[in-house]
Scaffold this motif. Sequence first.
Motif, PDB file in Angstrom:
ATOM      1  N   SER A 133     103.887  66.149 114.674  1.00  0.00           N
ATOM      2  CA  SER A 133     102.464  65.835 114.592  1.00  0.00           C
ATOM      3  C   SER A 133     102.303  64.480 113.913  1.00  0.00           C
ATOM      4  O   SER A 133     103.042  64.142 112.994  1.00  0.00           O
ATOM      5  CB  SER A 133     101.702  66.921 113.816  1.00  0.00           C
ATOM      6  OG  SER A 133     102.238  67.081 112.523  1.00  0.00           O
ATOM      7  N   PRO A 134     101.349  63.686 114.377  1.00  0.00           N
ATOM      8  CA  PRO A 134     101.162  62.347 113.803  1.00  0.00           C
ATOM      9  C   PRO A 134     100.396  62.406 112.494  1.00  0.00           C
ATOM     10  O   PRO A 134      99.599  63.309 112.255  1.00  0.00           O
ATOM     11  CB  PRO A 134     100.349  61.623 114.885  1.00  0.00           C
ATOM     12  CG  PRO A 134      99.566  62.724 115.538  1.00  0.00           C
ATOM     13  CD  PRO A 134     100.447  63.943 115.498  1.00  0.00           C
ATOM     14  N   ALA A 135     100.643  61.452 111.637  1.00  0.00           N
ATOM     15  CA  ALA A 135      99.895  61.337 110.385  1.00  0.00           C
ATOM     16  C   ALA A 135      99.784  59.863 110.026  1.00  0.00           C
ATOM     17  O   ALA A 135     100.669  59.057 110.339  1.00  0.00           O
ATOM     18  CB  ALA A 135     100.584  62.110 109.262  1.00  0.00           C
ATOM     19  N   TRP A 136      98.669  59.554 109.375  1.00  0.00           N
ATOM     20  CA  TRP A 136      98.427  58.183 108.935  1.00  0.00           C
ATOM     21  C   TRP A 136      98.268  58.209 107.421  1.00  0.00           C
ATOM     22  O   TRP A 136      97.410  58.893 106.888  1.00  0.00           O
ATOM     23  CB  TRP A 136      97.168  57.613 109.604  1.00  0.00           C
ATOM     24  CG  TRP A 136      97.297  57.596 111.096  1.00  0.00           C
ATOM     25  CD1 TRP A 136      96.946  58.585 111.967  1.00  0.00           C
ATOM     26  CD2 TRP A 136      97.844  56.553 111.884  1.00  0.00           C
ATOM     27  NE1 TRP A 136      97.238  58.224 113.256  1.00  0.00           N
ATOM     28  CE2 TRP A 136      97.793  56.969 113.237  1.00  0.00           C
ATOM     29  CE3 TRP A 136      98.376  55.295 111.589  1.00  0.00           C
ATOM     30  CZ2 TRP A 136      98.244  56.173 114.282  1.00  0.00           C
ATOM     31  CZ3 TRP A 136      98.827  54.511 112.643  1.00  0.00           C
ATOM     32  CH2 TRP A 136      98.756  54.940 113.966  1.00  0.00           C
ATOM     33  N   LEU A 137      99.119  57.476 106.737  1.00  0.00           N
ATOM     34  CA  LEU A 137      99.117  57.479 105.282  1.00  0.00           C
ATOM     35  C   LEU A 137      97.996  56.586 104.747  1.00  0.00           C
ATOM     36  O   LEU A 137      97.532  55.662 105.431  1.00  0.00           O
ATOM     37  CB  LEU A 137     100.473  56.994 104.765  1.00  0.00           C
ATOM     38  CG  LEU A 137     101.659  57.880 105.151  1.00  0.00           C
ATOM     39  CD1 LEU A 137     102.965  57.215 104.734  1.00  0.00           C
ATOM     40  CD2 LEU A 137     101.534  59.264 104.536  1.00  0.00           C
ATOM     41  N   PRO A 138      97.538  56.859 103.506  1.00  0.00           N
ATOM     42  CA  PRO A 138      96.455  56.044 102.926  1.00  0.00           C
ATOM     43  C   PRO A 138      96.813  54.564 102.910  1.00  0.00           C
ATOM     44  O   PRO A 138      97.945  54.178 102.596  1.00  0.00           O
ATOM     45  CB  PRO A 138      96.335  56.604 101.504  1.00  0.00           C
ATOM     46  CG  PRO A 138      96.844  58.009 101.599  1.00  0.00           C
ATOM     47  CD  PRO A 138      97.936  57.962 102.628  1.00  0.00           C
ATOM     48  N   ALA A 139      95.851  53.729 103.245  1.00  0.00           N
ATOM     49  CA  ALA A 139      96.069  52.289 103.309  1.00  0.00           C
ATOM     50  C   ALA A 139      94.747  51.574 103.083  1.00  0.00           C
ATOM     51  O   ALA A 139      93.669  52.159 103.193  1.00  0.00           O
ATOM     52  CB  ALA A 139      96.663  51.887 104.655  1.00  0.00           C
ATOM     53  N   ILE A 193     103.332  57.846 110.313  1.00  0.00           N
ATOM     54  CA  ILE A 193     104.516  58.658 110.059  1.00  0.00           C
ATOM     55  C   ILE A 193     104.492  59.854 111.000  1.00  0.00           C
ATOM     56  O   ILE A 193     103.420  60.405 111.289  1.00  0.00           O
ATOM     57  CB  ILE A 193     104.601  59.093 108.586  1.00  0.00           C
ATOM     58  CG1 ILE A 193     105.967  59.720 108.296  1.00  0.00           C
ATOM     59  CG2 ILE A 193     103.483  60.058 108.224  1.00  0.00           C
ATOM     60  CD1 ILE A 193     106.286  59.774 106.819  1.00  0.00           C
ATOM     61  N   GLN A 194     105.667  60.208 111.489  1.00  0.00           N
ATOM     62  CA  GLN A 194     105.786  61.348 112.394  1.00  0.00           C
ATOM     63  C   GLN A 194     106.242  62.555 111.575  1.00  0.00           C
ATOM     64  O   GLN A 194     107.381  62.598 111.102  1.00  0.00           O
ATOM     65  CB  GLN A 194     106.818  61.029 113.477  1.00  0.00           C
ATOM     66  CG  GLN A 194     106.861  62.037 114.593  1.00  0.00           C
ATOM     67  CD  GLN A 194     106.018  61.611 115.776  1.00  0.00           C
ATOM     68  OE1 GLN A 194     104.886  61.202 115.614  1.00  0.00           O
ATOM     69  NE2 GLN A 194     106.562  61.699 116.960  1.00  0.00           N
ATOM     70  N   LEU A 195     105.350  63.505 111.367  1.00  0.00           N
ATOM     71  CA  LEU A 195     105.703  64.710 110.630  1.00  0.00           C
ATOM     72  C   LEU A 195     106.437  65.683 111.549  1.00  0.00           C
ATOM     73  O   LEU A 195     106.073  65.843 112.716  1.00  0.00           O
ATOM     74  CB  LEU A 195     104.452  65.374 110.054  1.00  0.00           C
ATOM     75  CG  LEU A 195     103.650  64.530 109.059  1.00  0.00           C
ATOM     76  CD1 LEU A 195     102.406  65.279 108.599  1.00  0.00           C
ATOM     77  CD2 LEU A 195     104.510  64.129 107.864  1.00  0.00           C
ATOM     78  N   VAL A 196     107.465  66.314 111.015  1.00  0.00           N
ATOM     79  CA  VAL A 196     108.298  67.228 111.794  1.00  0.00           C
ATOM     80  C   VAL A 196     108.337  68.563 111.051  1.00  0.00           C
ATOM     81  O   VAL A 196     108.922  68.665 109.979  1.00  0.00           O
ATOM     82  CB  VAL A 196     109.726  66.677 111.968  1.00  0.00           C
ATOM     83  CG1 VAL A 196     110.530  67.576 112.897  1.00  0.00           C
ATOM     84  CG2 VAL A 196     109.695  65.245 112.484  1.00  0.00           C
TER      85      VAL A 196
END
Length: 727
Positions: free
Chosen positions: A136-142, A123-126
């Motif tokens: 800023s980039p973010a990676w959600l729990p998986a 997900i691209q946080l803005v």
Amino acid sequence: MTTERQRIAILGGGPAGLSAAFHLTDPTLFPDAAERFEITVHQMGWRLGGKGATGRRGTPVPRPGGGWDLEGDARIEEHGIHLFGNMYVNSTRMLQRACEEVEWPPDAPVTTIEESLLPSDYIQLVDWWSRGWHLSPAWLPANPEHPWDPGEVYADPATIVRELLVTMEEILTGRHEPPAAAQAGVHAEAHTARRSWRERLAEAGLVQAVEHLRARHGHDPLADVDGLVDAIAALLEAAAGHVAPDDDGYAHIRSVFTQLEFYGRLLIGALADGVLVDGIDVVDDEDYRHWFTRHGMTAMTLDSNVVQLPVLVCFAFADGDTSAPPTMSASAYLAFILRQVTARGHASYYFATSTGETVIAPVYRTLLQRGVRFAFFHEVTGLEVADGRLVGVDIDVQAETVEGDYDPLVGVQGGQLTWPDRPIYDQLVQGEELAARDVDLESWWADWTAPARTRLVVGEDVDVVISALPLPVLPLVAPDVEAFASWDAALPAVATLAAQLWLDEPPSALGWPELDGTQRVIATGGVAPMGVADFTQSLPWEAWGPDGPAGLLYLCGTFARHGTWPPFDDHAFPGQADAAVRGILLQWLRSAVAVLPDAGGIPTQGGAFDLAHLWCPPEAGEPVGEQRLDAQYWRANIDPNERYHQAPPGSAAVRPQAWESGIGGLALAGDWIFTGWNVPSFEAAVMSGALASLAVAGKPALDDIPGYGFLRRLPTPPPPLLPPPDA
């Protein structure tokens, strides 16, 4: 009319109505469903799916041997951004069953659920600071499992605590991110910057502190609540000392800090308020912002994109007005996040093609095989109640078929069956007039008089009715039912807008990261705010040819409307609303570099999207400037059945159960009723259909509906509306 089968009318063919039919015909629940039930779904217009309905642009033409093909570019046209999250357990399980059971024509592709759902965790946080937008980039729990896997799904309180701690650890260590080799361009540079600050945080002992917390509370995290709260608070305070605007890689440090504080304060608050012990609805009366503030969240994190993501996705703005702060029940907010953190599988699942083809068509075809009948062009206009019981349903027949039941699907390239963007006029007696006047039979403002009417008399034509109508519709068709009016006042709904932009380059050329083939980009926040998602994976399913577009963006947001809506005889209003959406879209593009940093190029308009990036088909000629926007797609979702139901503070208490219509012979379905999820969504709608099946026929049991009892005690449903066969 007499029959030995129990006759069930389902009003509405959105996900809720389809789910109700799917569960009532599930052979594992009702092996005798074909002999026991006679089910008809009554649907306004020519297609199914509700807010997930899809249209393909083109002209339906008869196929030799029967059926219809679509001539034209077959452009996908959605009502918004649609995808499944890992917490969509009921939805993915229904789709999996449909994919396994459905029988397609010989020339149609056979698609498994693994081919239908494309996983992504990015997900691209803005975020806004220092007078500018920053990505800023973010990676959600998986995790490597699948949400449709059988067995128990949602975790107990101890596991929830442990998973939150694991998530915090992974944010610090970066373990949940793909390896650097799978990243390219600006993303590799960002990865290097993150590694630098991780080393500094490790030197401060923060990574070790989280690992210690996880080990300390791995077996019984509730044994020392006070100690856990103090330890996490100290961890957050230490992290705050490593965030300064002049640091190298400040954007990444800031992003990680806000993510860390987000999950930490969420855990602190859930433990302190007894959410994991006393149930999630103990905080339903409180707004999420007040709840986080009460538990010590900093203003920086509270206003960050990571915290605001759920409310943006859920259109949580009163009257759709984004100039005011959003509001959402803390209970619904926590359910959204805790289910996502603890669920199986990847964070998100994009659809390989449109919602209509990926999800709605296989469910529809499966229901046809099971014997369910679909009455298209049936617009419900009235529910008559007498002495507390439903006695009749009035229906306008918007158009009559030339012969037999309406066949709604058309073939596109590769044999895929899909929904056209307008009726197949050759099947309709009134088709020539409808086409000539371009009448939209899905619009409540349509200038059209139904050629026929029908009435379902309870006890003669039907035994029981499931209303799967959206909540804003109910006061219009049942104005004398006080309960409907009270629900409508307590559960507001807002209009939304949607747009799709075809591009001459992929989004990675406009400033988004170039990810590997297993990840897609969705950006939230920024200007408007509107969510923006990369749906380039759908382009091969459209018929543009070798010189077609190279990228495709979907946008979705609220459409502000204060006060009352125009009367339905104001036939010009839909056109005015669509024109307003065009203006909103154009204004968004004038500031879109906030989200697509390399999409500019006009020196005198530094923040503007260069409209030359909009791809136009050859038949559009050579449009320039704003004219290029006219080759794109946008819509205003203004109709009562298209508006989005919200989850304001206190809403859980006023949501009726499926069996609580207060009217004899009537069960309820829809994402606005009480589902345990209580976050309006495709998943909530599917859960409501299962609950309607329980209300009508006694199955499935509540504890067999994943997520209904998440951090809640199960109620005891009353006896079903229909007696069992041996009664």
